[in-house]
Design an enzyme around this catalytic site. Sequence first.
Site: not given
Ligand code: PDD
Length: 289
Positions: A36, A153, A186, A210
């Site tokens: 933007y 998240k 991660e 996360l």
């Molecule tokens: N992603 N780390 C990140 C950055 C994530 O986006 C996710 C999940 C996870 C795993 O979290 P969980 O086990 O609660 O799904 C870790 C989802 C699946 C997505 O963005 O599509």
Amino acid sequence: MAIDNNIVFLNGEFGPMSEAKISPMDRGFLFGDGIYEVVPSYNGQLVGFGLHIERMQNGLNAIGIKLDMDLDDWRDIAIKLLEKNSIANLGLYFHVSRGADVKRFHAYPEDIQPTVFAYTFEIPAAPKADKQSVKQYRVTSTEDLRWKRCQIKSTSLLGNVMHFQQGHDAGVQETILYNQRNELTEASACNVFIVKNGTVITPPLDNQLLPGITRHMLLDILRKEGSLQVEERVISMSEVRSADELWLTSSSKEIAPVVELDGKPVGTGQVGDIWQLAQTFYSAHKHNY
Ligand code: PDD
């Protein structure tokens, strides 16, 4: 200004703000996948217009949004908006998102049209160089934590999307991430586990990752089951590279075995025995949560 009088631009059309609609599948909404600009205009005169459009184009190039619009196209929109919303001092807001797809997938879709939105809002008159009348500000300070709140998240996923795309461009399914100390954090959309000498290890929860639900359930299931050693601790990237097994976890993948990292085999390069055990326990107990 009453909202209904505000004429906005959306995807080639001018109309009242109340009638401007975009899809909830727009990647700007789902991922924060967009760029933007805000350009000031005082009494009909735009300030720094070319510089603003150049910065926006640099941003679009950096995230691979292809948009067939040049400086004159943007200026045309700007002038029309200024005419239609005749207020002395206006901010012009321009927003380009990657557009709407029919599914939610982190990688950039090939064949969708970017969403282009522009509107105006009233801004204060420009300050005069006068000590008496100028507005004075008071501020606080804090450590810069932007992009470092990965435990939330948030739908501001452009950083994740760009890392996912890096892997996608390289022909692989995920990108594993590490911090400035070369410690595993991660992956772009998954948590990460390693296995070394039979011990299942994952980084501890902090602002760098996360708190995945799959991660939590897997740790709990393994601890209750009791046959495997489990650790939450800092993991260096050299440990990741010499791990016997490497796994990704997420709600849509459960426990996914990784057989290759940066072109080199993980362990023997085969799906591991500990993965099989862990996925067996997970499948048996996941409905308890
Ligand atoms: N992603 N780390 C990140 C950055 C994530 O986006 C996710 C999940 C996870 C795993 O979290 P969980 O086990 O609660 O799904 C870790 C989802 C699946 C997505 O963005 O599509």
